[in-house]
Structure formats: C-alpha cells, structure tokens
Design a protein around this motif. Structure first.
Motif, short mmCIF file in Angstrom:
data_model
loop_
_atom_site.label_atom_id
_atom_site.label_comp_id
_atom_site.label_asym_id
_atom_site.label_seq_id
_atom_site.Cartn_x
_atom_site.Cartn_y
_atom_site.Cartn_z
N THR A 1 0.85 -1.17 0.00
CA THR A 1 0.00 0.00 0.00
C THR A 1 0.90 1.23 0.00
OG1 THR A 1 -1.22 -1.31 1.56
CG2 THR A 1 -2.09 0.87 1.07
N PRO A 2 0.65 2.15 -0.94
CA PRO A 2 1.50 3.34 -0.97
C PRO A 2 1.30 4.16 0.29
CG PRO A 2 -0.28 3.50 -2.57
CD PRO A 2 -0.34 2.14 -1.98
N ARG A 3 2.39 4.75 0.78
CA ARG A 3 2.30 5.46 2.04
C ARG A 3 2.00 6.93 1.85
NH1 ARG A 3 6.90 5.67 3.94
NH2 ARG A 3 6.28 6.70 5.85
N THR A 4 2.52 7.50 0.82
CA THR A 4 2.24 8.92 0.59
C THR A 4 1.73 9.11 -0.83
OG1 THR A 4 4.39 9.42 -0.34
CG2 THR A 4 4.20 9.52 2.06
N PHE A 5 1.29 10.33 -1.10
CA PHE A 5 0.85 10.64 -2.46
C PHE A 5 1.98 10.43 -3.45
CE2 PHE A 5 -2.53 13.84 -0.82
CZ PHE A 5 -3.48 12.84 -0.80
N TYR A 6 3.22 10.71 -2.99
CA TYR A 6 4.37 10.54 -3.89
C TYR A 6 4.55 9.07 -4.23
CZ TYR A 6 5.45 15.36 -2.78
OH TYR A 6 5.37 16.71 -2.63
N ASP A 7 4.41 8.22 -3.21
CA ASP A 7 4.53 6.78 -3.47
C ASP A 7 3.45 6.33 -4.43
OD1 ASP A 7 6.54 6.82 -1.69
OD2 ASP A 7 5.40 5.97 0.00
N LEU A 8 2.27 6.88 -4.20
CA LEU A 8 1.15 6.48 -5.03
C LEU A 8 1.38 6.83 -6.49
CD1 LEU A 8 -1.89 5.42 -4.63
CD2 LEU A 8 -2.48 7.76 -5.13
N LEU A 9 1.91 8.01 -6.72
CA LEU A 9 2.17 8.43 -8.10
C LEU A 9 3.50 7.87 -8.61
CD1 LEU A 9 0.98 12.17 -8.23
CD2 LEU A 9 -0.24 10.14 -8.94
N GLU A 10 4.20 7.16 -7.75
CA GLU A 10 5.47 6.54 -8.11
C GLU A 10 6.48 7.58 -8.57
OE1 GLU A 10 4.26 3.64 -10.97
OE2 GLU A 10 2.82 2.78 -9.59
N ILE A 11 6.56 8.68 -7.83
CA ILE A 11 7.57 9.70 -8.12
C ILE A 11 8.28 10.06 -6.82
CG2 ILE A 11 6.46 10.73 -10.14
CD1 ILE A 11 5.33 12.87 -8.26
N SER A 12 9.39 10.77 -6.95
CA SER A 12 10.10 11.18 -5.75
C SER A 12 9.48 12.46 -5.20
CB SER A 12 11.58 11.43 -6.07
OG SER A 12 11.70 12.71 -6.65
N ALA A 13 9.78 12.73 -3.94
CA ALA A 13 9.18 13.90 -3.29
C ALA A 13 9.66 15.19 -3.91
CB ALA A 13 9.48 13.88 -1.79
N ALA A 14 10.74 15.09 -4.71
CA ALA A 14 11.25 16.31 -5.36
C ALA A 14 10.73 16.43 -6.79
CB ALA A 14 12.78 16.28 -5.36
N GLY A 15 9.81 15.56 -7.12
CA GLY A 15 9.33 15.53 -8.50
C GLY A 15 8.78 16.87 -8.97
N SER A 16 9.11 17.23 -10.20
CA SER A 16 8.66 18.52 -10.73
C SER A 16 7.18 18.42 -11.12
CB SER A 16 9.48 18.85 -11.98
OG SER A 16 9.13 17.95 -13.01
N PRO A 17 6.53 19.57 -11.29
CA PRO A 17 5.12 19.55 -11.71
C PRO A 17 4.91 18.73 -12.97
CG PRO A 17 5.74 21.77 -11.08
CD PRO A 17 7.00 20.94 -11.03
N ASP A 18 5.87 18.79 -13.90
CA ASP A 18 5.73 18.00 -15.11
C ASP A 18 5.75 16.52 -14.82
OD1 ASP A 18 5.36 20.03 -16.85
OD2 ASP A 18 7.49 20.24 -17.38
N GLU A 19 6.61 16.13 -13.86
CA GLU A 19 6.66 14.72 -13.50
C GLU A 19 5.36 14.27 -12.85
OE1 GLU A 19 10.40 13.24 -11.61
OE2 GLU A 19 11.06 15.27 -12.06
#
Lengths: 214, 658
Positions: free
Chosen positions: A73-91
């Motif tokens: 189960t993804p823990r954060t929204f970032y995990d859910l979207l499979e991106i890093s917490a530093a992900g850019s808006p485009d990512e």
C-alpha cells in the motif's frame, strides 16, 4: 447557517465514517454495470504504451503479461504516483497520465473495473493535491512534521461545500505558522482524534474552518 | 427517394404473455424495403422487452422489427394472413436472429443533434466520415414536418426540393423544430417562455409541468412532445446511416450541451430508445471537440508518451441553442477536461433579439398564432436570419420585408447596432469563458490554442471576444467549426466500441469532469454541493448532515443539480426520505450522504445514519438519480407545502468537529 444549533464536540470524524458504517450499508462499492467493456487489445496497447514498449508494425503487439500490481500500500501521495518527493510539476502530470491509462475505468479490464475505479479516485486525489503548489506545500509540511498518517479519506465533505480553494495562497507563510501552532494546540487537546483523521481530511477541514471564519 | 410514413395497424404480442393487441404504427417504405415503427405514443414502447409485430394493411400483412430494417418475409395475396406472425428478436433477449445481427461490426455512430442542424458521422475503419443526405448535405436541418398522415424530418428534406421553399415550409407552423431547447424543460423555464414566439404552438401554464407543443396540420393543432419529434427525426437519421452502412445500427454516441441537466439527458435517451437506438455515451459538445484536438496533437507528436508536452486548449462552442466552454489539457493521447461551463444562449436568442429590434411590437403582434400571423412571422424570421448571416461578412445590411396586412419593415442594421442589441448574450458568453478559466486555475497565457466551433462562432464579435479573453491573435485552424463535435462523437463511438486502429489514432483516453454541482437541500433552502462542478469522474464524495429538530425521526434528501446557491434555483433530480432516525436532540445525529458517479456517468446517492451506531439504525438507502419522471417543477413546492421544515437537514457544523 442560521438555524443550526449545538452539536456537541465528538471524536467521530468524517474520515472515520466509512470504516464505522455497518457492513454492506455504508461501504459503497463502485459499479460499472452499464459500461461496455473494451476488448483487451486496446487496453493492452494503452498499457504497453505506458510502459514505453513500442508496438511493432501493423499493430502487432508483443504479448506480455500486464505488469504486476503494486502489492504494498502506498504510504504517501508521492509513493502512489510513483515519483520522488522532489518531482517537478511535469513529473506529477506525467505520472498522473501514466496511472490514468492504467486505472481509468475506460481502459480497465471488466473484472478489475471496480478496484481500478477506486484506485483512479485515489490517484486523482494525489494528483489534485500535488499539482496545486499551495496544497502541495501544505502537504509537504504535514509530511515533514510526520503527522501524515495517510492520504485518502473519500470524505471531502467540508471542502465540497465551500469553494474557497484558493484561500491558502493568500495568506501564505503566516498561515503556515498559525497552522503549526493550531496543530500543536489541537494535538494537546484532542489527542485521539488525530489518529482517526487522514491528512487529507484534516487539511480540508482546516481550509473549511478558515473560510467559514471569514 | 424520400421516406414516406404510412400509418397502419400492427398486432403486437409481448413475449411470454398471452393475448395480442392491435396498435397503430408507422410503416415507411424505401425501395423494396419496409421499416415498421410503432407509433411513439402507443403503449408498446413502455418497457425494454420487445414484442412481435404483424402489420395488417389492406390485403397484405408484413412484419419486421424496429431495430431490424430488412424485411424477413412478405406474404402477398394470401390466405391465413391474420394467423401468420413471427417473433421478432428484442433488445433484451437474444435469439438466433439477434446473433446474425451481431456479426455486423457494431461500432457506435456519432450524432450531433443541434438546435438548428444535425449531423451524423461514422468511423469507417480508417477515419471519421460524415454522412450526407440525398441532397448532399452534411448538416441537416433539425425539424419534423407534420402533414396529414405523413411525417417527414429534416434528414431528407421532406417534400421540398429547394431550400428556400423548405425554410418557408418549416416556418408554416406545421413543422416542429428547436426540440433540443424544449426537451426536458418545464413550462416555467425561461427557454420555454422564449420559444413561444416560434411558429408552432408552445403553450405554457407556468406551474412547472411540461409545455404543450403542437403542430398545425390541416388547420388544426396536433399535439406532440419534443421526445416524439426527436425520435421521428432520429428514425430518419438512423435509416440514412443504415442505408449507407448496409447493416443495422444499434449504438450511438451523442453530444449534448454542457448546460443539459441530468433530467434532460434522460429525456434525450428516451427519445433515442424510441427510435431504436441505444445511447452508449453522452458527451458534452466541447469534450468531443477536445477529443478531436487530442488526436491531432497525438499525431503531431507521434508516440512520445509520458514525456509529451502538455497542450492546453480552450474550446468555445456556440450553436443555435446553447453555448459551452471547456478547458482541456492533452498530452500523450490522454486529455483531461479541466473545466466545463455552459449556458442556454445561442443563435436563436440573437435572432429573436434582432426580430424584436426591427419590429418593436413583435410580441403583441404574434401572440395569437393565427395562420396569417404565423406566415408573416416566418417571413420576418427568414429575413432576419439572412441579415445576421450577411453581417458576418459585411459592415451593414438592409432588412426590407413586407409582412402583409400593411406591416412593413425597413431597416439598416450595422455591426455596432447588432452588438448593442445582443450585448447581454455576449456578456453571458464572456462569463462562461472566464468561469472556465478560473475553474481550471489558468491564466490566458497558459492557453496554447483557442478552438472556436459551432454556427455562431462565425459571428465576428464572438470571435474577437473569445480571442480577446484568451489574449490570442488567431484561433486554432485544423478543426472545422461545424463538423468537430460530430467527428469527436464518432471517434468516441469507435473507441467505446473497442475499435483499434493500427496507426494508433484511436489510442485516446478522455478524463471527463462533471459540468454542474450536485448536492442536496440543507440549512433551510440552501444548496449543499457534495460533488462540486468540474470534479473528475468517476468520483465519490460524501458529506455529513444533522437534524434540525429535537427527536426528528425523518429526514428528506432532496437531490439537486446546478449552479444556484438556493436549492430551488437548481434542477431537482429526485428525493427520498430517511426514516427511523433514533430520537435525539437536534444536531446530535450524523447523517452521511454520499454521491457516486461511476464510469458510465450514472449518479447514485447513498444516505443513512452514521451516528449513533447500533442495531436500531435503519439500513442505508441507495438511489439511482434522477428518479423524477416528469412535471418536476412543482415537486419541490409540493414537498415544502406538505412537510414544511419538519424533516429538514442541516450541514453538520465544521467548527464543532474535532
């Protein structure tokens, strides 16, 4: 709200409601009995595209097992979207599109439609939060403080009624301090209720409080 | 070879039930083939299950189903004709016959029913193709002509050959048009009120029931309904498509205005069902255009999925009856509807404004609907329409007409006057575009392309207004203003039917959004939106409510849709009651109302008591909306009269929640 009377403070929070419902009643299941299932080929093609697999000429696709669903189960929204917490808006946007092609009911196999619809709604909430700079900032602050238990509530009640979504942008940092102070106060007074609330539900409630105080 | 309707008697038998009934039906004939359709007001159309039909007309007896155009058997000159009947496959049942139909590639067609014109398109295996009628028109006038026993719709153009003559015929009172504006509206609706100056009869009582609509046949007003008119039109349209495809058509994707309420959607679905068509999907018009745009962008970019640059388009669509705006973001074949807004102004309002402007006593003059007044109204309409079209390309235009009875109109109309007269309309258009940009949280600079579609997008003021708001010099070029919506619908039809295209031009996904707030009545007469507009669908949201009286045991859930802050300003979709609430002081009970829009845009409302808990609590209630069938205008008032505030709900106050 003129003819509203006293509601005694309770610890039953909006986010806790779905879990508290009697089985089979409040547990709302997603249905899609009226949709026409799409044949596998299109779904597969769309899915392959999401994985960056090129189609071969003439529309022939490499038949490959669709990728395994993520078990954890993804823990954060970032995990859910499979991106890093530093992900850019485009990512964020690209991840959202990728996951939409995976979970949107229009491209889901008939058997997985209900589950995918649920996941799509989660992805949608993650995207809506992370694609809005101010909401993302608040979410990041909450993450940093470690008060983010988890994301999804399905109960977007308060925000739905008041459409003042831009409120946070106006007051910026000052509000963020106030947030933290209020947060500390709240934590010291109602210890239990925090546990029952998802981050999303808390943020929405806070926004609603702010707007009703105007 | 036009279609001719002939009324005849048909014998129907419901499957599995004994007894046959005679009903009246329309038999129409094209070449050697016959198409039978039960008359739309006959009881056979009630259910979904189908029937067997035997036609007895004169000395011949024939049968066929409405969905199956080919005639299976003809008996002529016969004995025992009355005994012969065949069972016809139905929508809900499958028989061997049905299977033979399924061998056809069942690709949904795209239909754009306009207030003034209508078009139909199909996916021909490689691309979208717009169909033309026998008069070589892609945009066919939306009307149905009632003459004696024959009905003819605008698809074939009826009896008239030249279009000028056709126009005069349409305005003679015998034809019903503008059904898209009238469908699913109550007689208190301002759009219905504005339709009273149309040449056919629109009568209102102002009590919130459906208006009375009638066409002039042999100097008599013959009553009909917008659904019936639309269904007759669709039958001809369906015949046109089937003639082209040479196989039966079942499914259609239909474009609708953003401002269409869910109730209107059910009406239009019913009209389609009457015509033997299943509505696979209803698409707001600008989202169909967005799909076409997404495909074009996708082809430009080829397949660089994921990394594709996001392009944002503002789509403004203004037809004869409705205006819509949408903001769509597209990349990698995925288009996301960021915001939608719409209103009920269109070319028809512009036309009426100009008619009132050139003839100030317009309303009093045409109150009576006498035959000669209808005729002069028709002349005025044609002349005004013509003038408006000319104004798109020239500075000013002369309007000179003799209306008969000594009435003459002579006027020079220029741009500034035109804009002055229609100022309110342009302001409304401006409002929906601004609302769309605000809802999408975008600045004009963020917009990559401005797409202008619909008949009214040719009006210079509309073009300059939209481009000005978006700070653009030119609009997007690669989309045809009149064909975009129907092309998008045909493409969606192919996608939803599971068609794939080797070139990848159908690998598209549109993420739709709700155009209007959905909520319930609470806190007196306020509207509490549970699913706000522009929420991505599928969606699920809930909200807590509480009682307004001590020991209140019942609560009314009245579901509304719309933009108004007061519940009554919105469309009532349905209502139900939660009973058996445990007695408690007011405000202490928690009632959860959850709204769910599933992937096929079906709205369900779940409601029940969530606090206190216990075995004494009644089960949740699930209701599919809309539940209202008709005459919904007075329902809200009747409820208020019956119950007053005794079973009201209030939004649970936020501050008191932890």
């Amino acid at each position: 709200m003129p003819h509203l009377a006293v509601t005694p403070p309770t610890s039953s929070a909006a986010a806790a409601v779905p879990a508290a419902l009697p089985a089979g009643a409040g547990r709302v299941s997603f249905r899609r009995s009226w949709t026409i299932p799409r044949p596998v080929s299109l779904r597969l093609r769309l899915r392959l595209r999401t994985q960056g697999v090129r189609r071969e000429g003439g529309g022939g696709v490499r038949t490959e097992e669709p990728e395994q669903e993520q078990e954890t189960t993804p823990r954060t929204f970032y995990d859910l979207l499979e991106i890093s917490a530093a992900g850019s808006p485009d990512e964020v946007r690209a991840a959202y599109r990728r996951l939409a092609l995976k979970y949107h009911p229009d491209v889901s196999p008939p058997g997985a439609a209900a589950e995918n619809t649920r996941r799509f709604i989660e992805v949608q909430e993650a995207y809506e939060t992370l694609s809005d700079p101010s909401r993302r900032a608040s979410y990041d602050r909450a993450l940093a403080r470690g008060v983010c238990r988890l994301a999804f509530s399905g109960a977007r009640s308060q925000r739905a009624y008041y459409h003042h979504q831009d409120h946070e942008e106006k007051s910026g940092w000052r509000r963020s301090w106030e947030d933290q102070i209020a947060e500390l106060k709240r934590r010291s007074t109602v210890k239990d209720s925090e546990e029952n609330l998802s981050w999303g539900a808390r943020m929405r409630r806070r926004r609603a409080e702010a707007s009703s105080a105007e | 070879m036009g279609l001719v309707f002939v009324r005849c008697e048909a014998v129907v038998q419901r499957r599995g039930l004994p007894g046959r009934r005679a009903v009246s039906a329309d038999l129409f004939r094209r070449g050697g083939r016959f198409i039978l359709q039960p008359r739309l007001n006959s009881s056979v159309l009630g259910g979904d299950s189908w029937l067997s039909i035997v036609v007895k007309r004169g000395k011949t007896s024939r049968w066929c189903s409405d969905a199956d155009i080919a005639i299976r058997s003809t008996t002529s000159k016969g004995k025992r004709m009355a005994e012969q009947f065949y069972t016809v496959a139905s929508d809900s049942e499958t028989t061997g016959e049905d299977k033979s139909q399924l061998s056809f590639p069942d690709v949904a067609i795209g239909i754009d029913i306009g207030t003034s014109k209508c078009s139909v398109a199909i996916w021909n295996g490689h691309q979208v193709e717009l169909l033309k009628n026998t008069r070589n028109q892609k945009g066919m006038r939306s009307y149905v002509m009632f003459k004696d026993d024959t009905l003819s719709a605008g698809v074939t153009g009826g009896a008239a050959q030249e279009s000028a003559h056709e126009e005069r015929d349409i305005l003679s009172g015998s034809a019903i048009f503008n059904m898209k504006r009238l469908i699913g509206r109550m007689d208190t609706d301002e759009v219905v009120q504005a339709s009273k100056t149309l040449p056919f009869l629109v009568q209102t009582l102002g009590i919130g029931v459906r208006p009375f609509i009638a066409a002039l046949v042999n100097n008599m007003w013959r009553s009909t309904t917008p659904e019936e008119v639309l269904a007759i039109f669709l039958l001809e349209l369906k015949a046109l498509v089937e003639m082209h495809l040479k196989h039966p058509v079942r499914n259609a994707v239909l474009t609708i205005p953003v401002a269409f309420s869910r109730f209107q959607q059910t009406r239009i679905e019913r009209a389609f069902a009457m015509a033997g068509l299943h509505v696979l999907r209803l698409m707001p018009e600008p989202t169909a255009v967005a799909l076409l745009y997404a495909q074009q962008q996708q082809q430009l970019m080829h397949d660089n999925m994921g990394s594709g640059i996001e392009k944002i388009a503002l789509i403004f669509n203004m037809g004869a009856g409705y205006s819509d705006a949408a903001v769509a973001a597209t990349a990698g074949g995925v288009s996301q509807i960021r915001a939608l807004s719409g209103c009920t102004v269109g070319g028809e309002d512009i036309l009426q404004n100009i008619m009132r402007h050139v003839l100030p006593n317009f309303d009093s003059l045409y109150d009576g609907h006498t035959v000669d007044r209808i005729k002069s109204m028709g002349l005025l309409r044609i002349a005004t329409q013509d003038a408006i079209h000319k104004l798109a390309n020239q500075e000013s235009v002369d309007i000179n007409i003799d209306l008969g009875n000594g009435q003459k109109v002579s006027k020079v109309l220029d741009h500034s006057e035109f804009e002055q007269v229609n100022r309110a309309i342009f302001e409304k258009c401006e409002k929906i575009i601004i609302q769309c940009l605000v809802d999408a949280k975008l600045e004009p600079e963020d917009i990559n392309d401005v797409i202008l579609v619909g008949g009214c997008s040719k009006i210079p003021r509309i073009r300059s207004l939209v481009l000005g708001l978006c700070k653009k010099e030119v609009s997007y070029k690669n989309i045809d203003a009149l064909e975009a919506a129907v092309s998008g619908a045909a493409m969606e039809g192919a996608i939803a039917s599971g068609v794939t295209d080797p070139s990848g031009s159908l690998d598209l996904l549109t993420i739709q959004a709700t155009p209007m707030n959905l909520g319930i009545r609470a806190d007196g007469n306020n509207f509490a939106a549970i699913i706000p507009r522009n929420t991505t669908v599928p969606a699920r949201r809930d909200m807590l409510f509480t009682t307004t009286h001590d020991n209140q045991t019942e609560a009314l859930i009245a579901v509304y849709e719309g933009e108004g802050e007061q519940a009554e300003d919105n469309h009532l979709l349905g209502y139900f009651k939660i009973a058996g609430i445990p007695p408690a002081p007011k405000g202490s009970v928690e009632i959860s109302v959850c709204m769910d829009i599933d992937a096929s845009n079906v709205l369900r409302v779940f409601a029940g008591v969530v606090k206190p808990q216990g075995p004494a609590i009644p089960p949740f209630i699930e209701v599919r909306m809309p539940t209202l069938d008709d005459g919904h205008g007075w329902c809200g008032q009747a409820l208020a009269k019956m119950y007053g505030k005794t079973i009201d709900l209030a939004v649970l106050p936020k501050k008191l929640q932890p």
